[in-house]
Write an enzyme that holds these catalytic residues in place. Sequence first.
Site, PDB file in Angstrom:
ATOM      1  N   ARG A  75       0.684  62.136 -10.319  1.00 14.18           N
ATOM      2  CA  ARG A  75      -0.438  62.399 -10.381  1.00 14.18           C
ATOM      3  C   ARG A  75      -0.668  64.153 -10.847  1.00 14.18           C
ATOM      4  O   ARG A  75      -1.419  64.824 -11.164  1.00 14.18           O
ATOM      5  CB  ARG A  75      -1.647  61.529  -9.606  1.00 14.18           C
ATOM      6  CG  ARG A  75      -1.735  60.991  -8.897  1.00 14.18           C
ATOM      7  CD  ARG A  75      -2.403  60.027  -7.992  1.00 14.18           C
ATOM      8  NE  ARG A  75      -2.319  58.628  -7.736  1.00 14.18           N
ATOM      9  CZ  ARG A  75      -2.999  57.933  -7.324  1.00 14.18           C
ATOM     10  NH1 ARG A  75      -3.573  58.163  -6.078  1.00 14.18           N
ATOM     11  NH2 ARG A  75      -3.230  56.082  -7.400  1.00 14.18           N
ATOM     12  N   LYS A 128      -0.232  45.667 -10.068  1.00 13.77           N
ATOM     13  CA  LYS A 128       0.380  47.317  -8.985  1.00 13.77           C
ATOM     14  C   LYS A 128      -0.256  47.699  -7.215  1.00 13.77           C
ATOM     15  O   LYS A 128      -1.838  47.701  -7.326  1.00 13.77           O
ATOM     16  CB  LYS A 128      -0.382  48.234 -10.337  1.00 13.77           C
ATOM     17  CG  LYS A 128       0.267  49.292  -9.945  1.00 13.77           C
ATOM     18  CD  LYS A 128      -1.040  50.340 -11.017  1.00 13.77           C
ATOM     19  CE  LYS A 128      -1.046  51.821 -11.216  1.00 13.77           C
ATOM     20  NZ  LYS A 128      -1.625  52.393 -12.219  1.00 13.77           N
ATOM     21  N   CYS A 170      -4.451  53.003 -19.694  1.00 14.49           N
ATOM     22  CA  CYS A 170      -5.687  53.324 -18.839  1.00 14.49           C
ATOM     23  C   CYS A 170      -6.350  54.953 -19.428  1.00 14.49           C
ATOM     24  O   CYS A 170      -6.309  54.983 -19.761  1.00 14.49           O
ATOM     25  CB  CYS A 170      -4.892  53.978 -17.130  1.00 14.49           C
ATOM     26  SG  CYS A 170      -5.592  53.711 -16.074  1.00 14.49           S
ATOM     27  N   LYS A 175       4.607  46.860  -8.646  1.00 15.20           N
ATOM     28  CA  LYS A 175       4.885  49.155  -8.884  1.00 15.20           C
ATOM     29  C   LYS A 175       4.106  49.356  -7.939  1.00 15.20           C
ATOM     30  O   LYS A 175       2.270  48.988  -7.533  1.00 15.20           O
ATOM     31  CB  LYS A 175       4.177  49.124 -10.494  1.00 15.20           C
ATOM     32  CG  LYS A 175       3.905  50.817 -10.062  1.00 15.20           C
ATOM     33  CD  LYS A 175       2.637  51.322 -11.006  1.00 15.20           C
ATOM     34  CE  LYS A 175       2.902  52.633 -11.294  1.00 15.20           C
ATOM     35  NZ  LYS A 175       1.744  53.081 -12.081  1.00 15.20           N
TER      36      LYS A 175
END
Length: 328
Positions: free
Chosen positions: A209, A199, A123, A252
């Site tokens: 995060r 997702k 990602c 997810k």
Amino acid sequence: MINYPQQRLRRLRQNASIRSLFDAPMPGPEKFIWPLFICEGSRRREAIDAMPGQFRLSTDMICREIERAVQEGIGAVLLFGLTEDENKNPNGTASCDSQGAVQQAILLIKKSYPHLVVMTDVCLCAYTSHGHCGPLDSNGNVLNDEALIHLNHTALSHAAAGADCVAPSAMMDGQVQSIRGALDREGFENTLLMSYSTKFASSFYGPFRDAENSTPGKGDRQGYQQSFRDDKQALRESLIDEDEGADILMVKPSLSYLDIIYRLRNETNLPLAAYNVSGEYSMMIAAADRGWGDLRSMVRESIFGLRRAGSDLIISYWSNRYNEFFKD
Ligand code: PBG
């Protein structure tokens, strides 16, 4: 029809020995995948406040950190990269640096533990200055096809370093086909591709995060991640990735999406992974800390639910404590 009092289900569970004749086993350690956060620099092992028991590790600290989990027989590690703010840019190009923390970590792990399966998250959000999963247009929307170019490069850099499996998580359309094509063109036809195929745009990613410092500066990820209110589209997301050539599908987060895992299980014969995400991990710890439940029991029960729903693989931050939590 024979019914009570002749039929008594409690006969089947009257003591531990009889119960164990029928109880399915806990998934073995080889089904567990442990996500790890890899940062730059050296001698760093920083506790992640929102995820007790998990650390940001510099490459030199990884092999020591995973030794016990490897001995316990864990199935794989899944690497997430972090970079310093000064290396971030709008396209997230630091994600494909051959000298980057993830690429170096793959080499080191493979040297020390050649048989351990190494997977990598593919990602851009930890590498873009704005924190989104690809380059933005002037309205702040992620440019899908531009993102694919950078995702391809990132996946290739991981495969070149020796990753067994790349796992694209950006939720860009066509990312599986694009990455599979790039891998095959470059001679990495044996590199596995695990798609984060369904997702969801989820509030359960909060602690992650914090760990990754990858919260978008502006806006959210609803323009690319799946809405939790549209189950049909959620299934299409995964089935399209199967058509595009994914080897492994994934749902997810996991605990709020057992229906999706179960329905997908009935629609695909691909291996299915459930990602037990950061918020699902941390909320168990938070409840246990308040004395509102026994941590080990809550974890075992929730992870077993993922298995019953039909997942083959479990991606979980509990993986590094397999014996303590899951061994009978
Ligand atoms: C990156 C990515 C995220 C997670 C895995 N890969 C965060 C996000 O999409 O914001 C979440 C993992 C977790 O919460 O444990 N795109």
